[in-house]
Design an enzyme around this catalytic site. Structure first.
Site, PDB file in Angstrom:
ATOM      1  N   ARG A  28      14.735  -6.209   9.047  1.00 59.00           N
ATOM      2  CA  ARG A  28      14.366  -5.243   8.000  1.00 59.00           C
ATOM      3  C   ARG A  28      14.130  -5.960   6.661  1.00 59.00           C
ATOM      4  O   ARG A  28      13.384  -5.483   5.815  1.00 59.00           O
ATOM      5  CB  ARG A  28      15.414  -4.134   7.886  1.00 59.00           C
ATOM      6  CG  ARG A  28      15.079  -3.059   6.867  1.00 59.00           C
ATOM      7  CD  ARG A  28      15.737  -1.697   7.158  1.00 59.00           C
ATOM      8  NE  ARG A  28      17.084  -1.804   7.686  1.00 59.00           N
ATOM      9  CZ  ARG A  28      18.179  -2.040   6.947  1.00 59.00           C
ATOM     10  NH1 ARG A  28      18.078  -2.181   5.640  1.00 59.00           N
ATOM     11  NH2 ARG A  28      19.360  -2.108   7.520  1.00 59.00           N
TER      12      ARG A  28
ATOM     13  N   TYR B 255      -6.763  10.656   1.481  1.00 63.17           N
ATOM     14  CA  TYR B 255      -6.239  10.899   2.822  1.00 63.17           C
ATOM     15  C   TYR B 255      -5.323  12.136   2.791  1.00 63.17           C
ATOM     16  O   TYR B 255      -4.455  12.250   1.924  1.00 63.17           O
ATOM     17  CB  TYR B 255      -5.481   9.661   3.298  1.00 63.17           C
ATOM     18  CG  TYR B 255      -4.992   9.776   4.716  1.00 63.17           C
ATOM     19  CD1 TYR B 255      -5.888   9.823   5.776  1.00 63.17           C
ATOM     20  CD2 TYR B 255      -3.641   9.877   5.002  1.00 63.17           C
ATOM     21  CE1 TYR B 255      -5.452   9.958   7.080  1.00 63.17           C
ATOM     22  CE2 TYR B 255      -3.184  10.004   6.305  1.00 63.17           C
ATOM     23  CZ  TYR B 255      -4.095  10.042   7.335  1.00 63.17           C
ATOM     24  OH  TYR B 255      -3.652  10.175   8.622  1.00 63.17           O
TER      25      TYR B 255
ATOM     26  N   ASP C 112      -6.599   2.607  -2.241  1.00 59.93           N
ATOM     27  CA  ASP C 112      -6.559   2.662  -0.784  1.00 59.93           C
ATOM     28  C   ASP C 112      -7.924   2.198  -0.301  1.00 59.93           C
ATOM     29  O   ASP C 112      -8.928   2.876  -0.475  1.00 59.93           O
ATOM     30  CB  ASP C 112      -6.245   4.082  -0.308  1.00 59.93           C
ATOM     31  CG  ASP C 112      -6.146   4.192   1.220  1.00 59.93           C
ATOM     32  OD1 ASP C 112      -6.747   3.347   1.922  1.00 59.93           O
ATOM     33  OD2 ASP C 112      -5.483   5.125   1.707  1.00 59.93           O
TER      34      ASP C 112
ATOM     35  N   LYS D 185      -6.200   1.193  11.224  1.00 63.42           N
ATOM     36  CA  LYS D 185      -7.651   1.400  11.277  1.00 63.42           C
ATOM     37  C   LYS D 185      -8.376   0.068  11.503  1.00 63.42           C
ATOM     38  O   LYS D 185      -8.085  -0.605  12.454  1.00 63.42           O
ATOM     39  CB  LYS D 185      -8.094   2.119  10.003  1.00 63.42           C
ATOM     40  CG  LYS D 185      -7.201   3.314   9.607  1.00 63.42           C
ATOM     41  CD  LYS D 185      -7.269   4.468  10.602  1.00 63.42           C
ATOM     42  CE  LYS D 185      -6.193   5.522  10.373  1.00 63.42           C
ATOM     43  NZ  LYS D 185      -6.215   6.130   9.041  1.00 63.42           N
TER      44      LYS D 185
END
Ligand SMILES: *Cc1c(COP(=O)(O)O)cnc(C)c1O
Length: 406
Positions: free
Chosen positions: A64, A117, A189, A214
């Site tokens: 992490r 988005y 973005d 994507k």
């Protein structure tokens, strides 16, 4: 051992995509990146358990905090965007949420694109309000709208270009100037553009956000996200958001995306070439009333697209008077193109987005913003993410469905 990713030897985008971040394994000499799934690492007895502790940069502690496979992905992402550092997240939405947590505090003001988005829009509408962060939604395609939205407490401007789903563009350089002038930071973005088309940091942005799900991963088999920016911001983000909130990427997904990234420039060339052919073909089809693609001279912002995008990417939208009949015909009869959400995969994907519905569920627009959305999307759009198949086969696939309309 020589590190082939040292930046001075990597100038071209294709070389960077292949080599940046990839370090041959010091013990085995393995040429390809190792997949290291280990969640923990043998610790230095001095190591602190706290995220704020002084952990050595050359050692790993707990996945992490950081992981060698994830780090290779992060270095490649930073090299492609020409940023100082990157942090990978479990998804694009985890990256956006992480960025908001990093940048915004109660009482701060966010200027957010009115069409971004859908989940980002919903996150802002539902949660940021509850966290006492003020949000002003503006159509960022006109920088004047951003200028008039700026306030003394504006900390962040968040834009998406080309925006999902209507492919409207925003002039990054113009907005970066406004951000700087107003003492705010700019996040872009750039999921639709990819670093092959546009490098927002070089145009003055402070952060680039990607859904790695994507184009960057590119094969539809791994969900991930990333934020790229200045080293000090990314270090802080890793401590505050990565370690505490925990939305980190799985090393396995990082490894898949790292492999996908190696061919990003080649894939983007193929996506663009195929999208241009399909868009040009669609314009001629009697069933189609409008085609929107940044690469077509008919795109209302084609001039900005030429200036800001070195590649027009592979996503286009089209409109049809038969839009109500087409979704089920597509779902039933398309053989090559998949009727499914998502985009940027090697495989072509198409999805139906009716205007009234998305405006109701995801965006709260003013009358003027609503009109501008409709100028790009009419009553409904089909968003087609053109894959890297032979474009003739994609056109034939669509033609077979259009022939069923009567
Ligand atoms: C898909 C997408 C996201 C969200 O990414 P996930 O990986 O699905 O969480 C964010 N921004 C844009 C533009 C997207 O297309």
């Amino acid at each position: 051992m020589k590190n082939p990713s040292s930046s001075e030897s990597l100038t071209g985008m294709q070389t960077r995509a292949v080599h940046a971040g990839e370090i041959p394994d010091a013990t085995t000499g393995a040429s390809s990146p190792n997949l290291i799934m280990s969640s923990t690492f043998l610790a230095d007895p001095e190591a602190s358990f706290s995220a704020e502790g002084d952990h050595r940069d050359d050692r790993y502690f707990y996945t992490r905090w950081g992981n060698p496979t994830v780090a290779q992905l992060e270095q490649k992402l930073a090299a492609l965007e020409e940023g100082e550092a990157a942090m990978a997240f479990a998804s694009g939405m985890a990256a956006v949420t992480g960025l908001f947590f990093h940048c915004l505090r109660p009482g701060d003001h966010l200027v957010l694109g009115d069409v971004v988005y859908a989940a980002v829009s919903e996150l802002a509408q539902e949660f940021l309000h509850e966290w006492k962060i003020e949000v002003t939604r503006v159509d960022t395609s006109d920088p004047d709208n951003v200028a008039s939205a700026m306030r003394d407490n504006t900390r962040l401007i968040y834009i998406e270009t080309p925006c999902n789903p209507i492919l409207r563009l925003t002039d990054i350089r113009a907005i970066a100037r406004l951000a700087q002038h107003g003492g705010a930071q700019l996040a872009v973005d750039s999921t639709f553009a990819t670093p092959v088309a546009t490098q927002p940091l070089n145009l003055g942005a402070d952060y680039v956000v990607h859904s790695l799900t994507k184009y960057l991963g590119g094969h539809g088999d791994a969900v991930g996200g990333a934020v790229i920016g200045r080293n000090e911001d990314i270090v802080r983000m890793r401590q505050k958001v990565g370690i505490r909130m925990g939305g980190v990427i799985s090393p396995f997904n990082a490894w898949l995306i790292l492999r996908g990234l190696a061919t990003l420039p080649l894939r983007m060339k193929a996506h663009e070439e195929a999208a241009m052919k399909v868009a040009t073909w669609l314009v001629e089809q009697p069933a189609i009333t409008k085609v929107t693609y940044p690469g077509l001279p008919s795109h209302p912002q084609h001039a900005l697209a030429r200036e800001q995008m070195k590649n027009f990417s592979g996503i286009l939208t089209f409109q049809s008077d038969h839009h109500r009949a087409l979704p089920s015909l597509f779902a039933q009869h398309l053989q090559t193109i998949h009727y499914a959400v998502s985009l940027g995969h090697h495989r072509s994907l198409i999805f139906y987005i009716p205007t009234d519905e998305i405006l109701k569920t995801s965006f709260t627009l003013t009358e003027e913003q609503d009109e501008h959305y409709r100028a790009y999307a009419g009553e409904a759009i089909f968003r087609l993410s053109v894959g890297i198949e032979d474009p003739e086969d994609l056109c034939n696939d669509l033609a077979r469905v259009f022939a069923k309309l009567s």
